[in-house]
Design a protein around this motif. Structure first.
Motif, short mmCIF file in Angstrom:
data_model
loop_
_atom_site.label_atom_id
_atom_site.label_comp_id
_atom_site.label_asym_id
_atom_site.label_seq_id
_atom_site.Cartn_x
_atom_site.Cartn_y
_atom_site.Cartn_z
N GLU A 31 0.84 -1.20 0.00
CA GLU A 31 0.00 0.00 0.00
C GLU A 31 0.87 1.25 0.00
O GLU A 31 1.84 1.34 0.74
CB GLU A 31 -0.89 0.00 1.25
CG GLU A 31 -1.73 1.23 1.40
CD GLU A 31 -2.56 1.24 2.67
OE1 GLU A 31 -3.41 2.13 2.80
OE2 GLU A 31 -2.37 0.36 3.53
N MET A 32 0.48 2.23 -0.83
CA MET A 32 1.14 3.53 -0.89
C MET A 32 0.07 4.60 -0.94
O MET A 32 -0.83 4.51 -1.77
CB MET A 32 1.99 3.64 -2.16
CG MET A 32 3.02 2.55 -2.32
SD MET A 32 3.54 2.36 -4.03
CE MET A 32 2.15 1.47 -4.71
N GLY A 33 0.14 5.58 -0.03
CA GLY A 33 -0.91 6.59 -0.04
C GLY A 33 -0.58 7.81 0.78
O GLY A 33 0.53 7.98 1.29
N LYS A 34 -1.60 8.68 0.89
CA LYS A 34 -1.45 9.91 1.65
C LYS A 34 -2.62 10.06 2.61
O LYS A 34 -3.72 9.55 2.38
CB LYS A 34 -1.37 11.11 0.72
CG LYS A 34 -2.59 11.32 -0.14
CD LYS A 34 -2.44 12.51 -1.04
CE LYS A 34 -3.71 12.69 -1.86
NZ LYS A 34 -3.69 13.88 -2.67
N THR A 35 -2.35 10.73 3.71
CA THR A 35 -3.36 10.97 4.74
C THR A 35 -3.58 12.46 4.89
O THR A 35 -2.73 13.27 4.54
CB THR A 35 -2.92 10.40 6.10
OG1 THR A 35 -1.74 11.08 6.53
CG2 THR A 35 -2.65 8.91 6.01
N THR A 36 -4.75 12.82 5.40
CA THR A 36 -5.01 14.21 5.76
C THR A 36 -5.43 14.26 7.22
O THR A 36 -6.05 13.33 7.74
CB THR A 36 -6.14 14.82 4.90
OG1 THR A 36 -7.33 14.06 5.07
CG2 THR A 36 -5.76 14.82 3.42
N ASP A 37 -5.07 15.34 7.85
CA ASP A 37 -5.41 15.61 9.26
C ASP A 37 -4.84 14.57 10.19
O ASP A 37 -5.58 13.82 10.80
CB ASP A 37 -6.93 15.70 9.40
CG ASP A 37 -7.33 16.79 10.38
OD1 ASP A 37 -6.44 17.56 10.78
OD2 ASP A 37 -8.51 16.85 10.72
N PRO A 38 -3.55 14.46 10.38
CA PRO A 38 -2.51 15.32 9.84
C PRO A 38 -2.10 14.91 8.43
O PRO A 38 -2.29 13.77 8.03
CB PRO A 38 -1.34 15.10 10.80
CG PRO A 38 -1.50 13.69 11.26
CD PRO A 38 -2.99 13.47 11.31
N ASP A 39 -1.54 15.88 7.69
CA ASP A 39 -1.05 15.58 6.35
C ASP A 39 0.17 14.68 6.46
O ASP A 39 1.11 14.98 7.19
CB ASP A 39 -0.70 16.86 5.60
CG ASP A 39 -1.93 17.66 5.23
OD1 ASP A 39 -3.00 17.04 5.07
OD2 ASP A 39 -1.84 18.89 5.10
N GLY A 40 0.14 13.59 5.74
CA GLY A 40 1.26 12.66 5.81
C GLY A 40 1.16 11.61 4.74
O GLY A 40 0.41 11.74 3.78
N LYS A 41 1.94 10.58 4.91
CA LYS A 41 1.91 9.48 3.96
C LYS A 41 1.81 8.17 4.73
O LYS A 41 2.14 8.10 5.91
CB LYS A 41 3.15 9.49 3.06
CG LYS A 41 4.45 9.33 3.79
CD LYS A 41 5.60 9.38 2.84
CE LYS A 41 6.91 9.17 3.62
NZ LYS A 41 8.04 9.02 2.75
N ILE A 42 1.34 7.15 4.03
CA ILE A 42 1.20 5.82 4.61
C ILE A 42 1.68 4.81 3.58
O ILE A 42 1.43 4.96 2.39
CB ILE A 42 -0.26 5.55 5.04
CG1 ILE A 42 -0.39 4.22 5.78
CG2 ILE A 42 -1.20 5.60 3.86
CD1 ILE A 42 -1.73 4.03 6.46
N ASN A 43 2.45 3.83 4.04
CA ASN A 43 2.86 2.75 3.15
C ASN A 43 3.13 1.51 3.98
O ASN A 43 3.43 1.59 5.16
CB ASN A 43 4.08 3.14 2.31
CG ASN A 43 5.23 3.61 3.16
OD1 ASN A 43 5.42 3.16 4.28
ND2 ASN A 43 6.02 4.52 2.64
N GLY A 44 2.99 0.36 3.36
CA GLY A 44 3.24 -0.89 4.07
C GLY A 44 2.65 -2.08 3.34
O GLY A 44 2.07 -1.96 2.27
N THR A 45 2.79 -3.24 3.95
CA THR A 45 2.35 -4.49 3.34
C THR A 45 0.94 -4.87 3.83
O THR A 45 0.53 -4.48 4.91
CB THR A 45 3.31 -5.63 3.67
OG1 THR A 45 3.40 -5.77 5.09
CG2 THR A 45 4.68 -5.37 3.10
N GLN A 46 0.27 -5.62 2.99
CA GLN A 46 -1.05 -6.12 3.32
C GLN A 46 -1.12 -7.61 2.99
O GLN A 46 -0.58 -8.06 1.99
CB GLN A 46 -2.14 -5.40 2.53
CG GLN A 46 -2.35 -3.98 2.92
CD GLN A 46 -3.57 -3.39 2.22
OE1 GLN A 46 -4.20 -4.02 1.39
NE2 GLN A 46 -3.89 -2.17 2.57
N LEU A 47 -1.82 -8.33 3.83
CA LEU A 47 -2.09 -9.74 3.62
C LEU A 47 -3.61 -9.89 3.69
O LEU A 47 -4.23 -9.41 4.63
CB LEU A 47 -1.42 -10.58 4.70
CG LEU A 47 -1.58 -12.08 4.62
CD1 LEU A 47 -0.95 -12.62 3.34
CD2 LEU A 47 -0.95 -12.75 5.82
N GLY A 48 -4.19 -10.50 2.68
CA GLY A 48 -5.65 -10.56 2.65
C GLY A 48 -6.18 -11.86 2.08
O GLY A 48 -5.43 -12.71 1.58
#
Length: 173
Positions: A31-48
């Motif tokens: 996963e690669m993405g961005k967050t708001t409130d606070p502004d930031g980024k998120i990334n990491g692995t997922q197992l589903g």
């Protein structure tokens, strides 16, 4: 005309030779993405894992569960914070005859447990497309849009938009 209708019914899967399948599809993604409130980024692995009922006419519906380990960081200068994701989606999809499949999911349980900030709860939607031309594997891209309205019982208004690239093993029973 009657022969044409009978032939069409059999081809579309409504005849006596039709059957349905159970789809069991484990996947591993990033996963690669961005967050708001606070502004930031998120990334990491997922197992589903997707578990779905497949009808004879390209349509499938079921559940999709995701466990993830992510890292979040604020854009300004905030420290990295690890996060554990637990999401359960209701999904519907179509398997097209041209080696492509698509699905839409609604996350009725979406929890992200942040290491320092607490547990965020909210809703999520996903839109996915997969390429099924490889033997036994599907290469997938998903777009996630999440809203969070609570952290440890305190109301918030946070959002996340991510892209997940994954590989899956669709098994039919």
């Amino acid at each position: 005309m009657k022969k044409l209708l009978v032939t069409l019914a059999i081809v579309m899967g409504f005849g006596s030779v039709s059957h349905a399948d159970i789809l069991l599809e484990p996947y591993l993604g990033y996963e690669m993405g961005k967050t708001t409130d606070p502004d930031g980024k998120i990334n990491g692995t997922q197992l589903g894992l997707r578990l779905a009922y497949r009808s004879p006419v390209m349509f499938w519906a079921g559940l999709d569960g995701t466990l993830g380990i992510s890292g979040t960081s604020e854009l300004d200068s905030g420290p990295d914070e690890s996060a554990k994701r637990t999401t359960v989606y209701g999904v519907v999809g179509l398997d097209f005859p041209i080696l492509v499949r698509a699905w839409l999911g609604y996350g009725f349980m979406n929890d992200i447990d942040l290491e320092d900030s607490g547990k965020m709860k909210g809703k999520s939607t996903k839109l996915g497309v997969g390429f099924t031309g490889l033997p036994f594997l599907s290469l997938n891209v998903e777009y996630l849009k999440e809203t969070f309205d609570e952290v440890d019982g305190i109301d918030i208004d946070a959002k996340n938009e991510s892209v997940v690239v994954s590989v899956s093993l669709p098994l039919e029973f």
